[in-house]
Design a protein around this motif. Structure first.
Motif, PDB file in Angstrom:
ATOM      1  N   PHE A   1       0.829  -1.215   0.000  1.00  0.00           N
ATOM      2  CA  PHE A   1       0.000   0.000   0.000  1.00  0.00           C
ATOM      3  C   PHE A   1       0.862   1.263   0.000  1.00  0.00           C
ATOM      4  CE2 PHE A   1      -2.920   3.191   1.496  1.00  0.00           C
ATOM      5  CZ  PHE A   1      -4.171   2.771   1.067  1.00  0.00           C
ATOM      6  N   LYS A   2       1.879   1.291   0.857  1.00  0.00           N
ATOM      7  CA  LYS A   2       2.720   2.484   0.949  1.00  0.00           C
ATOM      8  C   LYS A   2       3.501   2.715  -0.336  1.00  0.00           C
ATOM      9  CE  LYS A   2       5.985   4.822   4.004  1.00  0.00           C
ATOM     10  NZ  LYS A   2       6.726   4.759   5.294  1.00  0.00           N
ATOM     11  N   ALA A   3       3.950   1.616  -0.977  1.00  0.00           N
ATOM     12  CA  ALA A   3       4.702   1.745  -2.228  1.00  0.00           C
ATOM     13  C   ALA A   3       3.823   2.319  -3.333  1.00  0.00           C
ATOM     14  CB  ALA A   3       5.257   0.379  -2.642  1.00  0.00           C
ATOM     15  N   VAL A   4       2.547   1.851  -3.402  1.00  0.00           N
ATOM     16  CA  VAL A   4       1.615   2.375  -4.405  1.00  0.00           C
ATOM     17  C   VAL A   4       1.379   3.871  -4.172  1.00  0.00           C
ATOM     18  CG1 VAL A   4      -0.746   2.259  -5.291  1.00  0.00           C
ATOM     19  CG2 VAL A   4       0.489   0.149  -4.742  1.00  0.00           C
ATOM     20  N   ALA A   5       1.232   4.258  -2.898  1.00  0.00           N
ATOM     21  CA  ALA A   5       1.015   5.672  -2.569  1.00  0.00           C
ATOM     22  C   ALA A   5       2.205   6.511  -3.002  1.00  0.00           C
ATOM     23  CB  ALA A   5       0.768   5.823  -1.069  1.00  0.00           C
ATOM     24  N   LYS A   6       3.423   6.012  -2.769  1.00  0.00           N
ATOM     25  CA  LYS A   6       4.627   6.769  -3.141  1.00  0.00           C
ATOM     26  C   LYS A   6       4.739   6.918  -4.646  1.00  0.00           C
ATOM     27  CE  LYS A   6       7.606   6.314   0.868  1.00  0.00           C
ATOM     28  NZ  LYS A   6       8.948   5.964   1.365  1.00  0.00           N
ATOM     29  N   ASN A   7       4.315   5.908  -5.391  1.00  0.00           N
ATOM     30  CA  ASN A   7       4.331   6.011  -6.852  1.00  0.00           C
ATOM     31  C   ASN A   7       3.417   7.126  -7.341  1.00  0.00           C
ATOM     32  OD1 ASN A   7       6.162   3.935  -7.222  1.00  0.00           O
ATOM     33  ND2 ASN A   7       4.580   2.346  -7.402  1.00  0.00           N
ATOM     34  N   LEU A   8       2.393   7.448  -6.533  1.00  0.00           N
ATOM     35  CA  LEU A   8       1.471   8.532  -6.880  1.00  0.00           C
ATOM     36  C   LEU A   8       1.887   9.854  -6.244  1.00  0.00           C
ATOM     37  CD1 LEU A   8      -1.916   6.615  -6.477  1.00  0.00           C
ATOM     38  CD2 LEU A   8      -0.830   7.294  -8.620  1.00  0.00           C
ATOM     39  N   GLY A   9       3.092   9.875  -5.643  1.00  0.00           N
ATOM     40  CA  GLY A   9       3.592  11.107  -5.029  1.00  0.00           C
ATOM     41  C   GLY A   9       2.966  11.412  -3.684  1.00  0.00           C
ATOM     42  N   GLN A  10       2.459  10.382  -2.985  1.00  0.00           N
ATOM     43  CA  GLN A  10       1.820  10.570  -1.675  1.00  0.00           C
ATOM     44  C   GLN A  10       2.586   9.785  -0.612  1.00  0.00           C
ATOM     45  OE1 GLN A  10      -2.465   9.844  -1.923  1.00  0.00           O
ATOM     46  NE2 GLN A  10      -2.416  10.385  -4.101  1.00  0.00           N
ATOM     47  N   PRO A  11       2.590  10.257   0.655  1.00  0.00           N
ATOM     48  CA  PRO A  11       3.384   9.593   1.688  1.00  0.00           C
ATOM     49  C   PRO A  11       2.893   8.195   2.027  1.00  0.00           C
ATOM     50  CG  PRO A  11       2.020  11.314   2.663  1.00  0.00           C
ATOM     51  CD  PRO A  11       1.928  11.479   1.173  1.00  0.00           C
ATOM     52  N   GLY A  12       1.582   8.006   2.116  1.00  0.00           N
ATOM     53  CA  GLY A  12       1.052   6.684   2.437  1.00  0.00           C
ATOM     54  C   GLY A  12       1.371   6.228   3.846  1.00  0.00           C
ATOM     55  N   ASP A  13       1.775   7.149   4.715  1.00  0.00           N
ATOM     56  CA  ASP A  13       2.126   6.779   6.091  1.00  0.00           C
ATOM     57  C   ASP A  13       0.876   6.405   6.876  1.00  0.00           C
ATOM     58  OD1 ASP A  13       4.805   7.304   5.629  1.00  0.00           O
ATOM     59  OD2 ASP A  13       4.612   9.418   6.228  1.00  0.00           O
ATOM     60  N   SER A  14       1.063   5.578   7.893  1.00  0.00           N
ATOM     61  CA  SER A  14      -0.052   5.187   8.745  1.00  0.00           C
ATOM     62  C   SER A  14      -0.340   6.295   9.760  1.00  0.00           C
ATOM     63  CB  SER A  14       0.256   3.877   9.469  1.00  0.00           C
ATOM     64  OG  SER A  14       1.462   3.996  10.205  1.00  0.00           O
ATOM     65  N   THR A  15      -1.610   6.443  10.098  1.00  0.00           N
ATOM     66  CA  THR A  15      -2.050   7.508  11.005  1.00  0.00           C
ATOM     67  C   THR A  15      -3.068   6.949  11.998  1.00  0.00           C
ATOM     68  OG1 THR A  15      -1.789   9.146   9.242  1.00  0.00           O
ATOM     69  CG2 THR A  15      -3.132   9.782  11.150  1.00  0.00           C
ATOM     70  N   TRP A  16      -2.894   7.312  13.265  1.00  0.00           N
ATOM     71  CA  TRP A  16      -3.872   6.925  14.283  1.00  0.00           C
ATOM     72  C   TRP A  16      -4.950   8.006  14.376  1.00  0.00           C
ATOM     73  CZ3 TRP A  16      -4.576   2.411  16.607  1.00  0.00           C
ATOM     74  CH2 TRP A  16      -3.493   1.520  16.728  1.00  0.00           C
ATOM     75  N   VAL A  17      -6.199   7.555  14.499  1.00  0.00           N
ATOM     76  CA  VAL A  17      -7.301   8.475  14.746  1.00  0.00           C
ATOM     77  C   VAL A  17      -8.155   7.888  15.869  1.00  0.00           C
ATOM     78  CG1 VAL A  17      -8.817   7.417  13.021  1.00  0.00           C
ATOM     79  CG2 VAL A  17      -9.191   9.787  13.691  1.00  0.00           C
ATOM     80  N   THR A  18      -8.621   8.736  16.779  1.00  0.00           N
ATOM     81  CA  THR A  18      -9.436   8.250  17.891  1.00  0.00           C
ATOM     82  C   THR A  18     -10.912   8.494  17.616  1.00  0.00           C
ATOM     83  OG1 THR A  18      -9.355  10.349  19.084  1.00  0.00           O
ATOM     84  CG2 THR A  18      -7.562   8.798  19.490  1.00  0.00           C
ATOM     85  N   SER A  19     -11.745   7.762  18.347  1.00  0.00           N
ATOM     86  CA  SER A  19     -13.186   7.953  18.182  1.00  0.00           C
ATOM     87  C   SER A  19     -13.603   9.359  18.609  1.00  0.00           C
ATOM     88  CB  SER A  19     -13.954   6.906  18.995  1.00  0.00           C
ATOM     89  OG  SER A  19     -13.598   6.974  20.366  1.00  0.00           O
TER      90      SER A  19
END
Length: 715
Positions: free
Chosen positions: A391-409
């Motif tokens: 997933f992250k590699a595909v995001a980088k190919n599109l010029g996006q970081p693709g990093d994981s992010t935590w979000v709370t309820s």
């Protein structure tokens, strides 16, 4: 030549004309200068030692403190009451600094750049920690982080845009503000340290104070309260005037005050208003019970709670609603009235699920010039992901970081008022890999990990204020207008108020700094009454009543104010109501003490005091440095404490005439606080700190000397 002769012939006339022109020019300049000075004075918030603070400077400080407060509150806006407190804080800090700066200037005290740099590196200054919380960690200021920020700001300022630019500019502005506050703090600390060196102790005195604080005694006390004496005490005006001269400094007022009286009418819903709302709530109840679309029903109501078609935690709902949700069955509809927040409520629980409290996800945003290209690009990305691509590699190919992010309820709850945020949250809660289309962009979400689970609710909530109607409000206005037309001054209002069902409230010694009519102590008063305060201090004459003010947080109050008395800056007169009350108590106590000294002169034992009707009580673990309250007289008696300190075990004191009674006691026990050990150095330091606290009264003298002018109520 003919021209010169004409000039000579009419010379006197020409001189008059030129003189008149010059006078007009000078007068015009004088008027312009007076207008400029007048306009400048109208913009003055206040003055200390002749140093004026204009509105623009004051507002800039308030704006900075507002941003700091909002940071600490997570971006939440400040209420009117909080803003008033913040303005008071800014003004108080300004006045205190100017008082000390005036003294420091006379002594030649300054703060050098080197001292500022040293304070920055040390990182313990409160002005830095409080003003720049983003650079504070573990109760210390991070100087390295600040340097990195300033270097980054200087380097990237030209390339920054939009929100990032605004955030950097705000942080840089707060840094400049913090630096100015740091210089103030350092100068004030310097002066206070110098001042403290004038307050000296010595080992002998320190040892005595230590003994007074750690040695305790238990005694039996017989009290003869003045209040129980049958002899009536009469107080004359001459005695009050004599006492006034003795206590005159207690009555100095550094600012003007007013005695006012006011009628405050809080407009509430009438029986007809409540009946109309009940009908509306019943209609909502019926529609939700019949399964009509919740978003449409709630959206068309006066509900204070918006409908969100997504799972929300209980904390996202008002407290009373959350309590009901926990006990409701899915599909159930409940109707109730909450008197605490003055609302009628209808709730329908649509669904109840257990979902994650924290979600870790990655995202890829797919966008293109037209729909065909969008579909092709999206299909290509999904094929790659379904084929096992990282997933992250595909995001980088599109010029996006693709990093994981935590979000709370809690974060998802906070965004539930926006439809796009609702779609985003629904996708995250669904788990796996999901696609959300927002503003023409397809966002692919991959949920990688979740933590914790708790109950979440989808609920339709109609929470409606029990508010007054326009007709009810107008009826209250008309009634007050009629009352004012019949009673045009304060004297008439005082006589007629109770008959018309109005309560007339006294507010003696009202200060402009109180902000609102009715403010007292920590009570903020009636919101939105600043115009009434301006009238009281700028326009009102004694005996006049104001116009009717429409005020309150929800414009739900009608206010009428009358001016009873004006107290200019300076000493309150002896016959001021509050002053006279104080003096009467002082003189009465003194005369009672004189009478008691004669009446009880022969008492030398507790038994003799008891025969005179004394109330016997036990004082336990009393020390000289603690206030000594006698329960029989409900008074603090320093004279008894002093006598107790020097009376040995088993001994009986002489008769003591206090402020509220006559006393005699016998010491039953004495001892020392367990583990107490005198240390000479610590004792001397403790004394110096104690003396420094006592010496704070010196700043009251500075305040009086500074001739402080406070015009904040005008703005």
């Amino acid at each position: 030549m003919p021209a010169i002769q004409k000039i000579r012939k009419h010379g006197a006339l020409l001189i008059c004309i030129i003189g008149a022109a010059l006078f007009a020019f000078i007068a015009e300049e004088a008027v312009r200068s007076m207008e400029t000075t007048s306009n400048a004075s109208k913009q003055q918030i206040g003055e200390v030692f002749g140093q004026a603070l204009n509105y623009q400077e004051f507002q800039e400080m308030v704006n900075n403190e507002t941003e700091i407060a909002k940071m600490r509150m997570g971006g939440q806006n400040l209420s009117d009451a909080m803003m008033d407190q913040l303005r008071d804080q800014v003004w108080g800090e300004y006045v205190n600094y100017q008082l000390i700066k005036h003294e420091a200037d006379g002594l030649g005290l300054i703060v050098t750049d080197a001292e500022v740099q040293e304070a920055l590196k040390e990182g313990t200054a409160q002005s830095l920690i409080n003003t720049l919380p983003m650079f504070a960690q573990g109760g210390r200021f991070d100087y390295v982080a600040l340097k990195q920020f300033l270097e980054g700001y200087k380097k990237n300022k030209a390339s920054m845009q939009g929100e990032q630019m605004e955030q950097y500019e705000l942080a840089h502005r707060l840094w400049e503000y913090a630096e100015s506050k740091l210089r103030r703090e350092l100068l004030m600390n310097k002066y206070q340290s110098l001042f403290a060196t004038t307050l000296l102790s010595n080992p002998v005195n320190a040892k005595r104070n230590f003994a007074d604080a750690t040695q305790f005694k238990t005694a039996t006390v017989a009290a003869l309260p003045f209040a129980a004496m049958k002899d009536k005490v009469n107080v004359t005006d001459e005695e009050l005037k004599a006492a006034y001269e003795q206590y005159k400094e207690n009555f100095f007022m550094p600012f003007e005050t007013r005695d006012i009286k006011y009628i405050d009418v809080a407009v509430t819903a009438s029986a007809a208003d409540k009946k109309a709302l009940e009908a509306e709530m019943q209609e909502i109840y019926t529609k939700l019970s019949n399964g009509e679309d919740a978003a449409t029903v709630i959206g068309g109501s006066k509900s204070l709670v918006r409908f969100a078609n997504m799972p929300l935690s209980a904390k996202a709902f008002p407290g009373d609603v959350a309590q009901h949700l926990d006990s409701m069955a899915v599909g159930q509809v409940k109707q109730y009235t909450n008197s605490q927040d003055n609302t009628m409520n209808v709730i329908k629980l649509i669904s109840k699920t257990a979902t994650a409290d924290s979600i870790l996800y990655r995202s890829i945003a797919v966008q293109a010039e037209d729909e065909a290209k969008m579909t092709a690009r999206y299909d290509s990305v999904m094929n790659a992901l379904n084929g096992g691509a990282d997933f992250k590699a595909v995001a980088k190919n599109l010029g996006q970081p693709g990093d994981s992010t935590w979000v709370t309820s809690a974060m998802l709850d906070a965004g539930s008022s926006q439809p796009d945020n609702v779609k985003f949250a629904q996708a995250l809660y669904a788990g796996g890999t999901q696609t959300v289309e927002i503003n023409g962009i397809k966002i692919i979400l991959k949920i990688e990990e979740t933590k914790g689970t708790s109950a979440k609710y989808v609920a339709a909530v109609a929470k409606c204020d029990i508010a007054f109607s326009k007709e009810t409000y107008n009826a209250a206005k008309n009634k007050m207008n009629m009352f004012m037309s019949k009673n045009s001054d304060l004297a008439a209002v005082e006589k007629a108020a109770a008959k018309e069902g109005y309560q007339l409230t006294d507010s003696p010694s009202f200060m402009a700094a109180s902000h609102n009519i009715g403010a007292q102590g920590r009570m903020p008063g009636i919101p939105g009454t600043k115009d009434a305060v301006k009238w009281v201090f700028d326009d009102a004459k004694v005996g006049q009543i104001s116009k009717m003010y429409e005020c309150g947080e929800a414009n739900d109050h009608l206010l009428l104010v009358g001016l009873a008395a004006v107290h200019e800056k300076g000493y309150l007169p002896w016959d001021n109501a509050d002053v006279k009350k104080f003096l009467t108590a002082i003189v009465t106590s003194k005369k009672q003490a004189e009478a008691a000294a004669k009446k009880y002169a022969g008492i030398k034992t507790l038994e003799a005091a008891a025969a005179q009707g004394a109330v016997t009580d036990t004082i336990k673990n009393a020390s000289f440095l603690q206030p000594l309250a006698i329960s029989a007289t409900k008074a603090s008696e320093p004279k008894v404490a002093a006598a107790l300190a020097v009376t040995k075990k088993g001994a009986v004191s002489p008769l003591i005439i206090g402020s509220a009674g006559a006393y005699i006691f016998r010491v039953e026990e004495e001892g020392t606080v367990e583990g107490a050990k005198f240390d000479e150095k610590t004792g001397v330091q403790n004394d110096a700190r104690m003396y420094a606290q006592w010496a704070q009264g010196a700043f009251n003298f500075l305040y009086k000397k500074a001739k402080v002018i406070d015009n904040r109520y005008k703005f």
